[in-house]
Design an enzyme around this catalytic site. Structure first.
Site, short mmCIF file in Angstrom:
data_model
loop_
_atom_site.label_atom_id
_atom_site.label_comp_id
_atom_site.label_asym_id
_atom_site.label_seq_id
_atom_site.Cartn_x
_atom_site.Cartn_y
_atom_site.Cartn_z
N SER A 156 59.11 11.68 -75.09
CA SER A 156 60.02 11.88 -73.96
C SER A 156 59.19 12.18 -72.69
CB SER A 156 61.01 13.00 -74.27
OG SER A 156 62.01 13.04 -73.29
N ASP A 175 76.17 -5.56 -85.73
CA ASP A 175 75.33 -5.06 -86.82
C ASP A 175 74.73 -6.19 -87.64
OD1 ASP A 175 74.03 -3.52 -88.65
OD2 ASP A 175 75.81 -2.67 -89.58
N ASP A 214 71.02 -8.75 -87.35
CA ASP A 214 69.68 -8.66 -87.95
C ASP A 214 69.69 -9.11 -89.40
OD1 ASP A 214 70.94 -6.55 -89.23
OD2 ASP A 214 69.99 -5.02 -87.99
N ASP A 225 74.12 -2.81 -92.13
CA ASP A 225 73.72 -1.53 -92.71
C ASP A 225 73.91 -0.38 -91.73
OD1 ASP A 225 71.76 -2.18 -90.93
OD2 ASP A 225 70.08 -1.61 -92.20
N ASP A 267 68.23 5.61 -79.17
CA ASP A 267 67.94 6.61 -78.14
C ASP A 267 68.99 6.54 -77.05
OD1 ASP A 267 66.85 8.24 -76.15
OD2 ASP A 267 64.80 7.62 -76.58
N HIS A 281 66.66 10.10 -79.75
CA HIS A 281 65.59 10.44 -78.81
C HIS A 281 64.48 11.21 -79.52
CE1 HIS A 281 63.80 10.79 -74.95
NE2 HIS A 281 63.88 12.10 -74.91
#
Lengths: 538, 538
Positions: free
Chosen positions: A200, A269, A272, A276, A412, A452
């Site tokens: 960060s 979803d 890819d 999942d 994030d 994050h």
């Protein structure tokens, strides 16, 4: 670890291990464990660091619950159990004739000859004891530091250019320089390699070091970096305005955000290769929130046009007064069911107000609700001490052989991972180096199911912190993978992460190998999606 | 077609066909073929249209090569072979007390009771004889019209608000009204259904009709619509500036654009499940041009950082002075090997200069190279007669039961297909109707391998024009699918297109069913990618 053990044995015996180059050797200032303790306890009175004052050195045996009386209350940590035997040294370091920072060193008995610096988070200056614990347990001589001020807010930067300079770039360099000297004096010779660990704001500081102080580190592990910092705070205000206060027509309650999340998964979803609950490449997700629009008389939860507009705005990039990109979009796939981003809670983003009040305008009454693109422009123009950290020329860093390993979570919701992509592309263009060439010194990994810096729905424990690793070997630990890259020239092709069970947050459930950018994970089976071998990077 | 045949028989015999509602009947003004010819030849002297002057009516037997002496030279058409027996009528229609338009009707002998209007392209007013031929061959009473002026440029709009009004919205409505009356007088009663066919500027005009004159058409087939027209011309300047003149550092030669195309395919072709040279969803393509960067000493073709920056700019959206989206990105997958977009040729975009010179600034010396975002803002502010065509409220059109069928090529390098998505989402939000509800009156299809309105690498012949269909049934022809939707309530779920052979541009090679937005095609096999059944919409 075999080589480390040999090295350590060599250090204890004060002999050279033949296969180690002389530059990798250290001469220890102690030989037995009792020596180490005595050396530690007397170190404060013996050591002398230019520009620094050592306050104390104390031996801390494993299991000690140390009291952190001086720690700022907003850091919310008053005690820490130190899990390994270390010599703890506290010091102040001058950062200018009128300013100073605090730093703490945890120096392990079974030192590997490696130095490591850790820093801070957010706009604050809290020393990160978790990272110090992690690195010292891995036998690095570890320096933690505040950022020239203490606490978890930017308040000390009000009308205080020294504090801003320390935050932007200075404290890390000064603290590292002092920390290296302290380490050298403590162990008797310079550390053979120096590392950086941060995420960060700490990730940004790692990049700042690579950009401006390329001699400081041989290896930098920088996560979720706050690159383009004045942009982030502008974007935060922009997001908060997009949803508005709780009574506005654009505001979404948590159940509606949960609905949005489910719809994102429904639409994206599978892109890819498998559903999942994790998006391996949010960039592919061209989210159409209009599917959630309320039809007349609808009973089931749905969104009004104004709410859909807000969602669309949040998942679109932010552009400024001259049509230039200010900040990429919030990434689809953030789990607004698991964790509600603070940007969406109906009040102005704290982080953003904090920066505008204490750095941009020096006015503690500045109100995020009044934010306009003019304010964004003012923050970008100001860019104090180049806190933006966006210099794309890493040639000095690269040519001395240093390595930059960066990671960013694909869930994030504080700093979208696309920012790391944009900087990566900027470095590529600035240096005219395609990815295959950047690979030689700068590798970037996106971690599905990581929020994050940590947490999230996926296999996010890659070795970035305490309680965030599935093992201590280079094959399963990002920090040790960096060490291997620096010391043996074996660069990581993937970062393997472990998924902890939701129940106890400790039990490993499965592993996933996260791909080196610009490759992305794709499920090909035949095993289930929790099998590492069911995925390929392409 | 069985129903049509019956209807036609009924018309000839002047009897009612029981299963046809009375509103579907027409009473023909002729009964035998000789009658038709005589009726045609005398029609000009008999007909009387308010606000219109009929210049002539002539019988044109199939195969006649008609001379188009009055056609503007820039339309580049002086003759046309008419392939079916029609009565050709030419007229002028007043569009205001000071302006008029030309229109031409091709009225087939074997009329189906269906009226169809076609319009223009670009910023010009050329009558589209290809579309007239197509529709009249399909037995529509067909009206072609100029746009209140002739030729292929916007020059007539210079200091001429009447011409701009005609271009923006008026000519289509006035021409349609006159054309319907002419058809009624010719055949003896009003046509039972009225249709619109157009692409590009003609596509925009179709949407304008749905927005502002919802009574004009029962069915509108609108391709690659130039929605947000002032935005397109701003974007054109922006693109031209991004690449710059041929001697600039950002300019790419055609071989370099070919390289870019190959790399786009390399990165993105497989995202739809198979590498067949066609992107079924360019939105998923997060193109990273930095892979093409020249490394020091590289011999193989590559891009400089400035060229990569230009490519990145072109494949990123354009934003304006207030950070608002002006226009979406050029879509990856445009085949810059097959066809170089005129935006990239090193000179200012002709289309853009044309609009700014003749409409925005009334200054024929305005130079596209001086373009700034201020100019974009000026064009958007001006938006004469709401030529932007972005009203998202289609409720009047929907509630009278009219149908809007739109398509857009995914290789369109003139008007990116994303613009059609943005408008679709805008309608959804404006009316608070999710896709399933929009389906009732507005369906949008993206056609892989289609450039602007036609041509391209894929199965782009969907029935949008002459030489652009694989059959005349609703299952294989977009126009007839629209007819079936309007007249039988059977709406198209896919638009099937045929791929012509590259050799003769006529022989059908394979078919692909293009999905209804927001569904996209995904290859699942097991057959080859040229098998229709190997794809699913999801």
């Amino acid at each position: 670890m075999f080589q480390d053990a040999l090295l350590w044995a060599g250090q204890l015996l004060n002999i050279s291990i033949p296969f180690l180059a002389s530059s990798q050797q250290t001469v220890l200032s102690y030989s037995t464990y009792d020596d180490f303790i005595a050396h530690c306890e007397s170190f404060a009175s013996k050591a002398s660091l230019p520009g620094a004052t050592i306050h104390f050195s104390q031996y801390v045996p494993a299991g000690t619950n140390i009291s952190l009386d001086d720690n700022h209350p907003t850091c919310q940590i008053s005690h820490w159990v130190v899990p390994s035997n270390v010599c703890r040294v506290a010091m102040s370091v001058s950062t200018s004739s009128e300013s100073e920072m605090s730093s703490e060193a945890w120096l392990p008995y079974n030192y590997t000859g490696r130095f490591l610096a850790t820093t801070n988070r957010g706009l604050g200056g809290c020393i990160l004891y978790n990272e110090m614990e992690y690195a010292s347990t891995l036998r690095f001589a570890t320096i933690g530091m505040n950022t020239g001020f203490n606490g978890s807010t930017g308040a000390p930067m009000l009308n205080n250019p020294n504090a801003i300079a320390d935050y932007a770039y200075r404290s890390v360099h000064m603290g590292t320089t002092a920390g290296k000297e302290l380490t050298k004096q403590f162990y008797g010779s310079a550390s053979r390699k120096s590392y950086y660990l941060g995420c960060s704001s700490g990730g940004r500081q790692g990049f700042k070091e690579a950009q401006d102080f390329p001699e400081d580190f041989d290896g930098i592990l920088a996560g979720a970096p706050a690159l383009g910092l004045p942009r982030i705070v502008a974007w935060g205000n922009y997001l908060s305005q997009a949803v508005g206060p709780p009574d506005s027509e654009t505001f979404l309650t948590p159940p509606l955000w949960a609905l949005v999340y489910d719809e994102v998964l429904k639409q994206c979803d599978k892109l890819d290769g498998t559903e999942d609950g994790l998006l391996e490449d949010p960039n592919k997700c061209d989210f159409l929130p209009e599917t959630l629009l309320c039809v007349k008389g609808q009973k089931k939860a749905c969104l009004t046009s104004n709410q859909v507009e807000a969602v669309r705005k949040i998942f679109s990039p932010m552009y400024g007064l001259n049509g230039e990109l200010i900040y990429p979009r919030m990434q689809p796939g953030i789990n607004t069911k698991r964790q509600m981003p603070f940007y969406f809670d109906g009040s102005p983003s704290f982080l953003s107000e904090d920066w505008f009040r204490h750095v941009v305008y020096n006015s503690t009454s500045w109100d995020g609700r009044t934010f306009t693109l003019e304010d964004a422009a003012a923050a970008l123009r100001q860019n104090p001490f180049n806190v933006e950290t966006y210099n794309g020329d890493l040639s000095a860093f690269a040519s001395r052989g240093s390595k930059l390993l960066s990671y960013h979570g694909l869930q994030d919701w504080v700093i979208p991972s696309e920012m790391s992509q944009l900087y990566y592309a900027h470095v590529a263009r600035t240096m005219s180096l395609p990815p295959a060439e950047l690979d030689k010194f700068y590798r970037l990994f996106f971690i599905s199911g990581m929020e994050h810096c940590r947490d999230g729905d996926g296999a996010w424990a890659i070795g970035q912190d305490r309680d965030a690793y599935g093992g201590k070997d280079a094959e399963e630990n990002a920090l040790m993978a960096l060490v291997r890259w620096v010391e043996e020239g074996v660069a990581p092709e993937v970062l393997r992460g472990v998924k902890y069970s939701e129940e106890d947050a400790i039990t490993p459930e499965y592993w996933r190998a996260h791909c080196k950018w610009p490759k992305k994970n794709r499920y090909i089976g035949p095993g289930s999606s929790t099998e590492e071998s069911a995925w390929i990077c392409e």
